[in-house]
Design an enzyme around this catalytic site. Structure first.
Site, PDB file in Angstrom:
ATOM      1  N   HIS A  10     -29.998 -38.931 -94.697  1.00 17.43           N
ATOM      2  CA  HIS A  10     -28.643 -38.447 -94.353  1.00 17.43           C
ATOM      3  C   HIS A  10     -27.712 -39.553 -93.829  1.00 17.43           C
ATOM      4  O   HIS A  10     -27.491 -39.715 -92.646  1.00 17.43           O
ATOM      5  CB  HIS A  10     -28.662 -37.241 -93.426  1.00 17.43           C
ATOM      6  CG  HIS A  10     -29.575 -37.264 -92.248  1.00 17.43           C
ATOM      7  ND1 HIS A  10     -29.644 -38.309 -91.345  1.00 17.43           N
ATOM      8  CD2 HIS A  10     -30.434 -36.322 -91.784  1.00 17.43           C
ATOM      9  CE1 HIS A  10     -30.515 -38.016 -90.398  1.00 17.43           C
ATOM     10  NE2 HIS A  10     -31.004 -36.817 -90.648  1.00 17.43           N
ATOM     11  N   ASP A  16     -30.594 -30.583 -95.734  1.00 15.91           N
ATOM     12  CA  ASP A  16     -31.069 -30.655 -94.344  1.00 15.91           C
ATOM     13  C   ASP A  16     -30.972 -29.270 -93.708  1.00 15.91           C
ATOM     14  O   ASP A  16     -30.770 -29.134 -92.497  1.00 15.91           O
ATOM     15  CB  ASP A  16     -30.278 -31.679 -93.527  1.00 15.91           C
ATOM     16  CG  ASP A  16     -30.980 -32.099 -92.240  1.00 15.91           C
ATOM     17  OD1 ASP A  16     -32.200 -31.841 -92.122  1.00 15.91           O
ATOM     18  OD2 ASP A  16     -30.327 -32.657 -91.349  1.00 15.91           O
ATOM     19  N   GLU A  51     -39.964 -35.647 -91.441  1.00 20.97           N
ATOM     20  CA  GLU A  51     -38.827 -36.276 -90.778  1.00 20.97           C
ATOM     21  C   GLU A  51     -39.282 -36.624 -89.358  1.00 20.97           C
ATOM     22  O   GLU A  51     -39.011 -35.913 -88.412  1.00 20.97           O
ATOM     23  CB  GLU A  51     -37.611 -35.352 -90.765  1.00 20.97           C
ATOM     24  CG  GLU A  51     -36.343 -36.087 -90.353  1.00 20.97           C
ATOM     25  CD  GLU A  51     -35.096 -35.230 -90.459  1.00 20.97           C
ATOM     26  OE1 GLU A  51     -33.995 -35.802 -90.379  1.00 20.97           O
ATOM     27  OE2 GLU A  51     -35.216 -34.005 -90.606  1.00 20.97           O
ATOM     28  N   ILE A  84     -19.126 -31.116 -92.676  1.00 20.07           N
ATOM     29  CA  ILE A  84     -19.302 -31.182 -91.229  1.00 20.07           C
ATOM     30  C   ILE A  84     -19.972 -32.484 -90.832  1.00 20.07           C
ATOM     31  O   ILE A  84     -19.499 -33.192 -89.946  1.00 20.07           O
ATOM     32  CB  ILE A  84     -20.137 -29.982 -90.720  1.00 20.07           C
ATOM     33  CG1 ILE A  84     -19.403 -28.663 -90.999  1.00 20.07           C
ATOM     34  CG2 ILE A  84     -20.467 -30.127 -89.229  1.00 20.07           C
ATOM     35  CD1 ILE A  84     -20.247 -27.429 -90.761  1.00 20.07           C
ATOM     36  N   ASP A 115     -21.698 -30.944 -96.435  1.00 16.82           N
ATOM     37  CA  ASP A 115     -21.222 -29.644 -95.957  1.00 16.82           C
ATOM     38  C   ASP A 115     -19.818 -29.728 -95.372  1.00 16.82           C
ATOM     39  O   ASP A 115     -19.272 -28.717 -94.910  1.00 16.82           O
ATOM     40  CB  ASP A 115     -22.187 -29.054 -94.924  1.00 16.82           C
ATOM     41  CG  ASP A 115     -22.386 -29.941 -93.702  1.00 16.82           C
ATOM     42  OD1 ASP A 115     -21.824 -31.057 -93.664  1.00 16.82           O
ATOM     43  OD2 ASP A 115     -23.119 -29.520 -92.784  1.00 16.82           O
TER      44      ASP A 115
END
Length: 288
Positions: free
Chosen positions: A159, A216, A72, A193, A191
């Site tokens: 993501h 992640d 990443e 969030i 999640d």
């Protein structure tokens, strides 16, 4: 058996720190149903990345469920770096790309990069030629640049909705472009969030069969709240939310894949679709 193609650690350990810690991090996720993991590394200088990859290579010899490495970075947009050390970011010039591939010696399965950086589109082709799945992420790219990246061989969005421009009425950005391109799959951190559950359900409806659940997760996943390290950055985890210490910037997650599936189901995603996003789709993205 879940396949997590974007995971930085768990059980109090980060992938790549030590062989024992790497195996323990995987074991923590395996206890939650994940049978295969691509170990993710944040942006660091080449020497430290090479050392971490060597550790993961040794761990792979001991556990076949470790599929390889996801880099990443370091080819990320400074303005969208998230929980990455700005001093470790780089431009994907041919010499830097070749040095990274040489250090990897075949274990890199995936790389996230920002396609608007100088030389990035050529770098995408170079990575694809080397058998690496290229993901667009941590980027300021507009729709045209994202489309150019997909035309050059990128097949994944890192993501979705996080560390990139969003969708507006006149600017579809990387997310809208990926949804519209059937060659591209979209990661989502489910999640509750990082992405509103209503948007998660919308993604499944908009791109059926192309959503990839991933965690992640950093070291705090399947571990107690507190302070952890993500690369060179301190991260505080409170109530399941991981942020760079002293800020509100999200720094990975404390998610496990079994929880990700349940968040999707609670959002209205059919369980069969949520399970496929945690098993079949990530495996297909990797060509397995």
């Amino acid at each position: 058996m879940y396949t997590d193609i974007h995971c930085h650690g768990g059980g109090g350990h980060s992938f790549g720190d030590t062989v024992e810690g790497t195996l323990a991090a995987f074991a923590a996720h395996r206890a939650h149903g994940t049978g295969r993991v691509v170990a993710s590394l944040v942006s660091e200088p080449l020497e430290r990345t090479a050392a971490a990859m060597d550790v993961i290579r040794q761990a792979m010899a001991l556990d076949a469920g470790l599929l390889g490495v996801h880099l990443e970075g370091p080819f990320l947009a400074p303005g969208r770096k998230g929980a990455h050390d700005a001093s470790a970011l780089a431009i994907p010039t041919p010499d830097v790309v070749d040095a990274l591939l040489d250090a990897a010696d075949g274990i890199v399965r995936q790389i996230t990069l920002a396609p608007e950086l100088p030389h990035a589109l050529d770098a995408i082709e170079r990575f694809v030629e080397a058998g690496v799945v290229v993901a667009v992420g941590h980027t300021e790219a507009d729709a045209e640049t994202a489309s150019a990246a997909f035309d050059r061989g990128a097949t994944l969005l890192t993501h979705a909705f996080n560390a990139m421009p969003g969708i507006t009425g006149r600017t579809p950005g990387p997310v809208g472009t990926a949804i519209a391109d059937r060659r591209v799959s979209l990661e989502v951190i489910a999640d509750g969030i990082h992405v509103d559950p209503r948007l998660i359900a919308m993604l499944f409806n908009a791109a059926p069969g192309r959503i990839v659940l991933m965690t992640d997760a950093m070291a705090a996943a399947a571990a107690a709240p507190g302070r952890y390290m993500l690369g060179s950055l301190a991260v505080d985890v409170v109530d399941g939310r991981a942020v760079i210490a002293g800020t509100d910037t999200l720094a990975g997650s404390a998610l496990t894949m079994d929880r990700a599936v349940e968040v999707c189901v609670d959002a209205g995603v059919p369980r069969e679709a949520a399970m496929a996003a945690a098993t079949e789709t990530p495996a297909r993205v990797l060509g397995r």
